[in-house]
Design a protein around this motif. Structure first.
Motif, mmCIF file in Angstrom:
data_model
loop_
_atom_site.group_PDB
_atom_site.id
_atom_site.type_symbol
_atom_site.label_atom_id
_atom_site.label_comp_id
_atom_site.label_asym_id
_atom_site.label_seq_id
_atom_site.Cartn_x
_atom_site.Cartn_y
_atom_site.Cartn_z
ATOM 1 N N PRO B 222 7.261 17.899 33.137
ATOM 2 C CA PRO B 222 8.299 17.746 32.110
ATOM 3 C C PRO B 222 8.086 18.621 30.874
ATOM 4 N N ASP B 223 6.847 18.761 30.412
ATOM 5 C CA ASP B 223 6.635 19.575 29.207
ATOM 6 C C ASP B 223 6.873 21.055 29.512
ATOM 7 N N ARG B 224 6.653 21.441 30.750
ATOM 8 C CA ARG B 224 6.907 22.836 31.126
ATOM 9 C C ARG B 224 8.404 23.075 31.310
ATOM 10 N N ILE B 225 9.130 22.036 31.714
ATOM 11 C CA ILE B 225 10.593 22.172 31.796
ATOM 12 C C ILE B 225 11.144 22.365 30.389
ATOM 13 N N ASP B 226 10.625 21.620 29.412
ATOM 14 C CA ASP B 226 11.066 21.794 28.024
ATOM 15 C C ASP B 226 10.858 23.241 27.574
ATOM 16 N N SER B 227 9.708 23.788 27.914
ATOM 17 C CA SER B 227 9.418 25.175 27.528
ATOM 18 C C SER B 227 10.350 26.146 28.246
ATOM 19 N N LEU B 228 10.551 25.908 29.533
ATOM 20 C CA LEU B 228 11.421 26.785 30.316
ATOM 21 C C LEU B 228 12.846 26.786 29.746
ATOM 22 N N LEU B 229 13.324 25.614 29.324
ATOM 23 C CA LEU B 229 14.688 25.524 28.787
ATOM 24 C C LEU B 229 14.823 26.328 27.492
ATOM 25 N N ILE B 230 13.804 26.287 26.659
ATOM 26 C CA ILE B 230 13.827 27.108 25.440
ATOM 27 C C ILE B 230 13.941 28.591 25.830
ATOM 28 N N CYS B 231 13.138 28.994 26.817
ATOM 29 C CA CYS B 231 13.104 30.410 27.233
ATOM 30 C C CYS B 231 14.448 30.851 27.814
ATOM 31 N N VAL B 232 14.992 30.068 28.724
ATOM 32 C CA VAL B 232 16.247 30.437 29.393
ATOM 33 C C VAL B 232 17.389 30.440 28.378
ATOM 34 N N ASP B 233 17.422 29.421 27.534
ATOM 35 C CA ASP B 233 18.471 29.343 26.509
ATOM 36 C C ASP B 233 18.393 30.546 25.569
ATOM 37 N N GLN B 234 17.170 30.914 25.203
ATOM 38 C CA GLN B 234 17.005 32.033 24.274
ATOM 39 C C GLN B 234 17.444 33.345 24.929
ATOM 40 N N ALA B 235 17.049 33.533 26.186
ATOM 41 C CA ALA B 235 17.429 34.764 26.896
ATOM 42 C C ALA B 235 18.949 34.853 27.023
ATOM 43 N N ALA B 236 19.588 33.730 27.367
ATOM 44 C CA ALA B 236 21.043 33.728 27.541
ATOM 45 C C ALA B 236 21.750 33.864 26.196
ATOM 46 N N THR B 237 21.189 33.246 25.147
ATOM 47 C CA THR B 237 21.764 33.365 23.804
ATOM 48 C C THR B 237 21.778 34.825 23.367
ATOM 49 N N THR B 238 20.702 35.536 23.671
ATOM 50 C CA THR B 238 20.628 36.955 23.332
ATOM 51 C C THR B 238 21.716 37.728 24.070
ATOM 52 N N ALA B 239 21.896 37.416 25.351
ATOM 53 C CA ALA B 239 22.926 38.101 26.140
ATOM 54 C C ALA B 239 24.322 37.799 25.590
ATOM 55 N N VAL B 240 24.530 36.545 25.195
ATOM 56 C CA VAL B 240 25.839 36.149 24.662
ATOM 57 C C VAL B 240 26.108 36.842 23.330
ATOM 58 N N GLY B 241 25.065 36.934 22.507
ATOM 59 C CA GLY B 241 25.251 37.456 21.168
ATOM 60 C C GLY B 241 25.270 38.972 21.100
ATOM 61 N N HIS B 242 24.487 39.615 21.912
ATOM 62 C CA HIS B 242 24.290 41.058 21.766
ATOM 63 C C HIS B 242 24.957 41.890 22.836
ATOM 64 N N GLY B 243 25.146 41.296 23.964
ATOM 65 C CA GLY B 243 25.578 42.118 25.081
ATOM 66 C C GLY B 243 27.046 41.958 25.380
#
Lengths: 115, 323
Positions: B222-243
């Motif tokens: 579960p704690d690694r899922i929390d970390s993974l969600l931060i990573c995936v959300d951040q990567a997608a947020t960058t794509a949404v905002g910049h790309g």
């Protein structure tokens, strides 16, 4: 129970008097991170610590944490931002960005429960 | 060839990152002992992160002085990104000259992992510049693969034997070296990978739900899922905002890992130093990739005519982590 002062499909925000601050429930991401910042800034400048209760927050994006840290950096001397969370990932992000340094007026209260 | 001289600190130069190639205990000690003793004599903090064998060897030869040395806890070198952060923060905490003898755990690494540890060596030079830390990196010529030894001679600005230092003529600028590491294409996602398309901020919550569901199926903690969600959300947020305002995410699992790949079809990121160096200033953009590298077990980023891809990797079998 008081009505939330902010609500959208993902997030609800309440202003709290004791302790002074905010209580949040839900998820904070790109769609609503500015609401968090707005409600933080709307807190009146009472000379007290500000508590943001994130225990019912299931997701807090990195930008929202950055906003919270920026808010802590702007607090006057003698005041602190207290973050109350149930997940260890907030602490990990603070650590990774050097936001755990003592001069930052931010206190993290972690209530991590074993699964 | 210069005369043997006491190991003097290499000034305020950003080149305090020395390579020691050693073929036995004697050669190791000939450099490691004076490095440690001179540091202690000068009142500098000395930190040792090496193999169990070399730690014991050093303790034996340092005698009572070993008590003045800090030895790394287990798992110090958990991932390259985390080791870099730890060394950087430590150097900043010391607020002055300090010495580190650091030997990454090369044994048992996959080719991918070895490549990232090699890259970490070149980045360390940049991360430590101006911190006052002097790193000595011993490489065992008897046991290390030829590729690792060859790369070590490209990633360290200075060569040492313990009694003499000299500039390394083969040293390559870290940014160039790191870019070269990215010239190896990533193997494509398998046909059975699951895909999620996102076209704007309104899809981020669904993307996280999609990610969490597959991560739970893969029995990620579960704690690694929390970390993974931060990573995936951040990567997608960058794509949404910049790309292009959107992109796609592919997720698949192997025996050892959960892999989540976020592609921004119009991304043009220069990957050479992307998210590798500690964020010194308040630029959120630089931090967004840094946080992904810090919270994941490994992250590969590549740009091509197909855009920018951020491949986040989480170990399904984790070694016990320190508290």
């Amino acid at each position: 129970m008081r009505l939330p002062t902010y609500a959208d499909a993902l997030l609800r925000i309440w202003h709290t008097d004791d302790p002074p601050g905010l209580r949040l429930s839900g998820q904070i991401d790109l769609t609503n991170q500015t609401a968090l910042m707005g409600h933080l800034l709307a807190l009146n400048g009472a000379p007290a610590d500000v508590t943001v209760d994130l225990r019912e927050v299931t997701f807090l994006n990195f930008a929202a944490l950055h906003a919270l840290v920026s808010y802590a950096e702007l607090l006057g001397p003698g005041r602190r931002l207290v973050l109350h969370t149930r997940t260890s990932v907030v602490g990990q992000m603070l650590l990774a960005c050097g936001w755990d340094r003592p001069e930052l007026r931010l206190t993290l209260l972690e209530e991590t429960s074993d699964e | 060839m210069s005369d043997p001289q006491p190991l003097s600190r290499p000034g305020g130069t950003p080149h305090a990152h020395h390579l020691l190639l050693y073929g036995g205990d004697e050669q190791f000690l000939a450099a490691a002992l004076p490095f440690t003793r001179d540091g202690l004599a000068a009142g500098e903090p000395v930190f040792i992160a090496t193999s169990r064998y070399n730690t014991a060897l050093l303790k034996q030869h340092l005698g009572p002085r070993a008590e003045q040395v800090s030895f790394a806890p287990a798992h110090w070198h958990r991932t390259p990104a985390q080791a870099l952060l730890a060394f950087h923060d430590q150097a900043r905490t010391f607020q002055g000259p300090s010495r580190v003898l650091g030997e990454p755990p090369w044994a048992g690494l996959s080719d991918d992992q070895a490549r990232e540890w090699i890259r970490y060596e070149c980045l360390l030079t940049l991360a430590l510049a101006s911190t006052g830390a002097w790193h000595l990196c011993p490489y065992d010529t008897r046991t290390l693969p030829a590729g690792v030894l060859h790369a070590a001679q490209l990633t360290h600005p200075t060569l040492t034997t313990g009694t003499a230092h000299r500039p390394n003529p083969a040293h390559i600028a870290p940014e160039e070296f790191s870019a070269a590491c990215d010239s190896v294409p990533l193997p494509g996602p398998p046909a059975h990978s699951e895909q999620f398309r996102f076209d704007g901020p309104q899809h981020l919550a669904q993307l996280r739900e999609f990610t969490a569901r597959l991560a739970r199926t893969a029995a990620l903690a579960p704690d690694r899922i929390d970390s993974l969600l931060i990573c995936v959300d951040q990567a997608a947020t960058t794509a949404v905002g910049h790309g292009a305002g959107g992109g796609h995410c592919r997720i698949w699992t192997t025996t050892d890992e959960v892999l989540c790949e976020v592609t921004d079809p119009h991304g043009t990121l220069n990957t050479a130093l992307a998210g590798y160096l500690p964020p010194a200033t308040a630029h959120l953009d630089g931090r967004s990739l840094w946080i992904i590298r810090q919270l994941s077990d490994a992250t590969d980023i590549r740009s091509s005519t197909n855009g920018t891809t951020i491949r986040i990797r989480m170990n399904r079998r984790r070694p016990t982590t320190p508290p």
